[in-house]
Design a protein around this motif. Structure first.
Motif, PDB file in Angstrom:
ATOM      1  N   UNK A 138       0.822  -1.217   0.000  1.00  0.00           N
ATOM      2  CA  UNK A 138       0.000   0.000   0.000  1.00  0.00           C
ATOM      3  C   UNK A 138       0.857   1.268   0.000  1.00  0.00           C
ATOM      4  N   UNK A 139       2.151   1.092   0.294  1.00  0.00           N
ATOM      5  CA  UNK A 139       3.092   2.215   0.363  1.00  0.00           C
ATOM      6  C   UNK A 139       2.680   3.227   1.428  1.00  0.00           C
ATOM      7  N   UNK A 140       2.250   2.709   2.575  1.00  0.00           N
ATOM      8  CA  UNK A 140       1.911   3.562   3.718  1.00  0.00           C
ATOM      9  C   UNK A 140       2.590   2.979   4.953  1.00  0.00           C
ATOM     10  N   UNK A 141       2.871   3.799   5.958  1.00  0.00           N
ATOM     11  CA  UNK A 141       3.481   3.263   7.177  1.00  0.00           C
ATOM     12  C   UNK A 141       2.456   2.455   7.976  1.00  0.00           C
ATOM     13  N   UNK A 142       2.908   1.471   8.732  1.00  0.00           N
ATOM     14  CA  UNK A 142       1.976   0.728   9.594  1.00  0.00           C
ATOM     15  C   UNK A 142       1.303   1.678  10.581  1.00  0.00           C
ATOM     16  N   UNK A 143       0.061   1.394  10.987  1.00  0.00           N
ATOM     17  CA  UNK A 143      -0.612   2.266  11.946  1.00  0.00           C
ATOM     18  C   UNK A 143       0.111   2.260  13.283  1.00  0.00           C
ATOM     19  N   UNK A 144       0.078   3.361  14.009  1.00  0.00           N
ATOM     20  CA  UNK A 144       0.754   3.386  15.310  1.00  0.00           C
ATOM     21  C   UNK A 144       0.083   2.416  16.272  1.00  0.00           C
ATOM     22  N   UNK A 145       0.848   1.874  17.211  1.00  0.00           N
ATOM     23  CA  UNK A 145       0.254   0.954  18.189  1.00  0.00           C
ATOM     24  C   UNK A 145      -0.783   1.665  19.044  1.00  0.00           C
ATOM     25  N   UNK A 146      -1.813   0.928  19.402  1.00  0.00           N
ATOM     26  CA  UNK A 146      -2.874   1.534  20.210  1.00  0.00           C
ATOM     27  C   UNK A 146      -3.393   0.541  21.228  1.00  0.00           C
ATOM     28  N   UNK A 147      -3.953   1.090  22.281  1.00  0.00           N
ATOM     29  CA  UNK A 147      -4.509   0.289  23.365  1.00  0.00           C
ATOM     30  C   UNK A 147      -5.960   0.686  23.573  1.00  0.00           C
ATOM     31  N   UNK A 148      -6.808  -0.309  23.750  1.00  0.00           N
ATOM     32  CA  UNK A 148      -8.233  -0.063  23.943  1.00  0.00           C
ATOM     33  C   UNK A 148      -8.597  -0.135  25.426  1.00  0.00           C
ATOM     34  N   UNK A 149      -9.523   0.721  25.823  1.00  0.00           N
ATOM     35  CA  UNK A 149     -10.145   0.682  27.159  1.00  0.00           C
ATOM     36  C   UNK A 149      -9.104   0.697  28.288  1.00  0.00           C
ATOM     37  N   UNK A 150      -8.309   1.748  28.310  1.00  0.00           N
ATOM     38  CA  UNK A 150      -7.318   1.921  29.370  1.00  0.00           C
ATOM     39  C   UNK A 150      -8.001   2.422  30.641  1.00  0.00           C
ATOM     40  N   UNK A 151      -7.599   1.875  31.784  1.00  0.00           N
ATOM     41  CA  UNK A 151      -8.123   2.309  33.087  1.00  0.00           C
ATOM     42  C   UNK A 151      -6.982   2.388  34.088  1.00  0.00           C
ATOM     43  N   UNK A 152      -6.967   3.470  34.865  1.00  0.00           N
ATOM     44  CA  UNK A 152      -5.981   3.633  35.925  1.00  0.00           C
ATOM     45  C   UNK A 152      -6.695   4.239  37.128  1.00  0.00           C
ATOM     46  N   UNK A 153      -6.569   3.582  38.288  1.00  0.00           N
ATOM     47  CA  UNK A 153      -7.345   4.010  39.461  1.00  0.00           C
ATOM     48  C   UNK A 153      -6.438   4.142  40.681  1.00  0.00           C
ATOM     49  N   UNK A 154      -5.704   5.261  40.796  1.00  0.00           N
ATOM     50  CA  UNK A 154      -4.963   5.511  42.028  1.00  0.00           C
ATOM     51  C   UNK A 154      -5.941   5.912  43.137  1.00  0.00           C
ATOM     52  N   UNK A 155      -5.493   6.000  44.381  1.00  0.00           N
ATOM     53  CA  UNK A 155      -6.417   6.379  45.470  1.00  0.00           C
ATOM     54  C   UNK A 155      -7.089   7.727  45.208  1.00  0.00           C
ATOM     55  N   UNK A 156      -8.414   7.736  45.268  1.00  0.00           N
ATOM     56  CA  UNK A 156      -9.177   8.965  45.141  1.00  0.00           C
ATOM     57  C   UNK A 156      -9.363   9.466  43.730  1.00  0.00           C
ATOM     58  N   UNK A 157      -9.021   8.663  42.705  1.00  0.00           N
ATOM     59  CA  UNK A 157      -9.137   9.150  41.326  1.00  0.00           C
ATOM     60  C   UNK A 157      -9.396   7.973  40.386  1.00  0.00           C
ATOM     61  N   UNK A 158      -9.850   8.308  39.188  1.00  0.00           N
ATOM     62  CA  UNK A 158     -10.067   7.309  38.140  1.00  0.00           C
ATOM     63  C   UNK A 158      -9.751   7.944  36.797  1.00  0.00           C
ATOM     64  N   UNK A 159      -8.892   7.311  36.031  1.00  0.00           N
ATOM     65  CA  UNK A 159      -8.528   7.766  34.691  1.00  0.00           C
ATOM     66  C   UNK A 159      -8.951   6.692  33.686  1.00  0.00           C
ATOM     67  N   UNK A 160      -9.648   7.133  32.655  1.00  0.00           N
ATOM     68  CA  UNK A 160     -10.117   6.183  31.637  1.00  0.00           C
ATOM     69  C   UNK A 160      -9.941   6.799  30.251  1.00  0.00           C
ATOM     70  N   UNK A 161      -9.519   5.958  29.295  1.00  0.00           N
ATOM     71  CA  UNK A 161      -9.445   6.365  27.889  1.00  0.00           C
ATOM     72  C   UNK A 161      -9.944   5.201  27.034  1.00  0.00           C
TER      73      UNK A 161
END
Length: 348
Positions: A138-161
């Protein structure tokens, strides 16, 4: 059972097995060609690029052919022997039917060993090379790596993407479908960015929600601290080496779905090659009950379709957590092992 009789049966099965491997290799290659020839005609790749792509997929289709040819060979060999009354003569000579089945497992243990080495060493590298070859076409670069449904929960907080798309260099990433909850405040945004060096998330014009207040949209980007480590996404488990899969399966920092996918692929790399032995026992017992070639062809189709339905269904169940990953990988073999046991009981 007399050694001469064993050699005669194995010689008949071997002839059909060689024909079956050639047949299934051809059918799969035709399927690959039919799905890619229009792309080859559109992008006009050099001959070496096209050849590299098809050489990369050969280990995968070879393993399938080695396994699928087993019921084809045994059922058609036994149908020929039934038609020529050879099985009746063997039975009349005092040889119980089941004694024809057990020797079939031995040569297919060697087939399973070849398929295991292929699945462990060549197939993952081949699948990765297949992807790279097509991006090159296709003469295109491979797509960048990606991660689905990321979650991070330190005390008192929640991060989601919902999705993290890593950028070259590994220190920044783009965020999609972002939510950050800290104390009584919740921030949501469609897009954002992660700066691992500054240890921050930046949400682009997020909606801000606080107790007792209506949600409001910020007119500016909002930056919040984020102390988690930006790790490279694990990638496709089918293309990972066996040591990488073992590391992923034991890594508590990975998402549960990624750990389950790694565990499933580890088990499948052993289970799939041993399908040749399970098929040999089940097809051998079934072949002794069939009386004509039409029934044998129908049984071959039934074997392959039933196996494919189970084989293609269990990965999703394992990744979603609906089935234990190791059990899911072995489920098709267990189903056909039960069939072999039931048919053996019928022939006892």
């Amino acid at each position: 059972m007399p050694p001469l009789l064993i050699r005669l049966v194995l010689a008949e099965v071997t002839r059909w097995y060689a024909a079956g491997v050639a047949l299934f290799l051809t059918l799969q290659m035709v399927d690959v060609l039919s799905s890619t020839v229009s792309k080859l005609l559109t992008y006009h790749p050099p001959l070496l690029k096209g050849a590299a792509a098809f050489l990369a997929i050969l280990p995968t289709i070879l393993n399938r052919a080695l396994v699928l040819a087993v019921p084809f060979a045994i059922l058609l060999a036994f149908s020929r022997m039934q038609r020529d009354s050879e099985l009746k003569a063997i039975s009349a000579g005092g040889v119980p039917p089941l004694r024809l089945v057990w020797p079939l497992a031995l040569p297919f243990l060697a087939v399973a060993a070849v398929a295991f080495v292929n699945a462990d060493r060549l197939v993952p590298a081949g699948l990765s090379a297949w992807d790279r070859a097509w991006f090159s076409i296709y003469d295109i670069p491979p797509p960048p790596p990606r991660q689905e449904r990321y979650t991070y929960a330190p005390p008192g907080a929640l991060y989601y993407a919902g999705r993290i798309v890593s950028e070259p260099g590994g220190s920044t990433a783009q965020l999609q479908g972002v939510m950050v909850q800290r104390g009584q405040e919740t921030l949501t945004a469609s897009l954002g960015s992660w700066d691992a060096q500054k240890r921050t998330w930046t949400l682009i014009t997020p909606w801000i929600t606080r107790p007792g207040q209506p949600p409001r949209q910020s007119t500016q980007s909002v930056t919040v601290p984020q102390n988690d480590t930006l790790r490279p996404p694990p990638g496709n488990a089918e293309q990972a080496t066996t040591p990488e899969l073992r590391a992923r399966a034991a890594d508590p920092a990975l998402l549960p779905a990624d750990r389950r996918a790694a565990t499933f692929q580890l088990a499948r790399r052993v289970a799939d090659p041993l399908t040749a032995v399970v098929f040999a026992l089940a097809a051998g017992a079934l072949g002794l009950l069939l009386r004509n070639r039409a029934a044998a062809f129908a049984a071959v189709l039934l074997f392959i379709v039933t196996f494919y339905v189970l084989w293609s269904t269990v990965p999703g169940l394992a990744t979603a957590g609906a089935l234990n990953p190791a059990l899911a990988a072995w489920l098709p073999n267990l189903a056909f092992a039960l069939l072999a046991a039931a048919l053996a009981w019928r022939l006892r």
